[in-house]
Design a protein around this motif. Sequence first.
Motif, PDB file in Angstrom:
ATOM      1  N   LEU A 165      -8.299  32.633-125.504  1.00 36.79           N
ATOM      2  CA  LEU A 165      -8.905  33.948-125.323  1.00 36.79           C
ATOM      3  C   LEU A 165      -9.055  34.251-123.835  1.00 36.79           C
ATOM      4  O   LEU A 165      -9.722  33.538-123.104  1.00 36.79           O
ATOM      5  N   CYS A 167      -5.791  37.351-127.042  1.00 40.74           N
ATOM      6  CA  CYS A 167      -5.377  35.967-127.274  1.00 40.74           C
ATOM      7  C   CYS A 167      -4.020  35.767-126.605  1.00 40.74           C
ATOM      8  O   CYS A 167      -3.037  36.412-126.983  1.00 40.74           O
ATOM      9  N   CYS A 196      -8.344  30.910-129.709  1.00 37.67           N
ATOM     10  CA  CYS A 196      -8.263  31.772-130.891  1.00 37.67           C
ATOM     11  C   CYS A 196      -7.675  30.961-132.037  1.00 37.67           C
ATOM     12  O   CYS A 196      -6.703  30.230-131.842  1.00 37.67           O
ATOM     13  N   TYR A 231     -12.769  32.304-133.261  1.00 34.77           N
ATOM     14  CA  TYR A 231     -12.857  31.796-131.901  1.00 34.77           C
ATOM     15  C   TYR A 231     -13.542  30.441-131.894  1.00 34.77           C
ATOM     16  O   TYR A 231     -14.623  30.275-132.467  1.00 34.77           O
TER      17      TYR A 231
END
Length: 380
Positions: free
Chosen positions: A173, A178, A203, A212
């Motif tokens: 991230l 992402c 991610c 996450y």
Amino acid sequence: MKTNFSSGLTDFGILTDSDSIVIVTDKNRCFLYVNKEAEKFLSVYGSEFCGRFSSDISDSLSPSYVSTRSITLSDTENNSRTFRFTRIPMNKEEGKFLCVGSDITESIEEEYGSAELPDILETVTEHLPSGVVILDTELKIKFANSSAIEMLMLNDRSNWFNRCIKEFFAGKLVGDNCILYDYHCPFDSLLEDGKAFYGELFCSWKSDGVGYINISASLSRDATGKVTGIVCTLEDCTEITKTRSLLEKSETKYRILTEFSPMGIIVHENMDITYINPAGAEILGYEKPEEVLGLSILSFVPEEERDSVAEFAREMISKGKPVVGFERSLIDGKGRQITVKMSSQPYETGGSMAIQSVFRDISEEKKRSEEIMKLSLVVE
């Protein structure tokens, strides 16, 4: 190395008869609990182990995450044995650590310097809220506890054992995006430079979209210092990350609205100004908002009215209700008296209370109104 064997610790009864060495320590490295196997181990290697524990295990492994290290010890007759120890934080508030060890002398593989992980590792990590994953030097998963399996949707062992950890991530991230990994990622860097990483946000695929995972990782080594793989700690932060992203977007929109609002907007906490928008600074006779920050709101109130204004603010906070559409006389930064019409709202911030006010200068309006009133009296 101090030892403090406490018979009052009953939480570890399940480990008492384990074939693995089980030791519980506090943050000062004092032994709080040892099982039967640990007692036998310490009777032979106690002196050397205590010194190595401080230098090779406790200091070199992360105090906040699951870590593993192998060491070779010698008994009184100089017979050497190799043991692998895994250190697991049990309670961050109380600072307790579980150290699990096993004799891997017979099972060390010369080519890879690795050994089968003891079953005890699965037992002691089974109910940890944090995910624990152990990788080999090819980044293939060798162990995952139940929390990690749930976070990464690994399902049964055949789905994840010996598969590369990178297959289970969509990327890293960065901002709101992402970033997919191509040929390089933090795990590769860790193997290259040996520098542990903490709090990297990855991610992962979820059944209802992207999730996450916060990952921290460090190297594991054998008794010779050779790298045998990577130990990872995982924290599922999907909800908090999504919430934070929404809040950041909301704050950005709010700041745009306030910065370009023609109305003055001011926030004060304990009577000290913590925020003012450009329009508010201009109304108070300043060119830049920064010039107003930190000043007392009472410095703009005529001296004879300061006590009543302070009491007004305290009462508003006490009741927790807004006050709308009232007039207030102020003295601006250039010493001019102005009249503003304002609405104020108390709110909680960081454990304390603040007041936000929206106001506009009605000095000219009030002056014209008074002049019209005078003319009407003359006509009558």
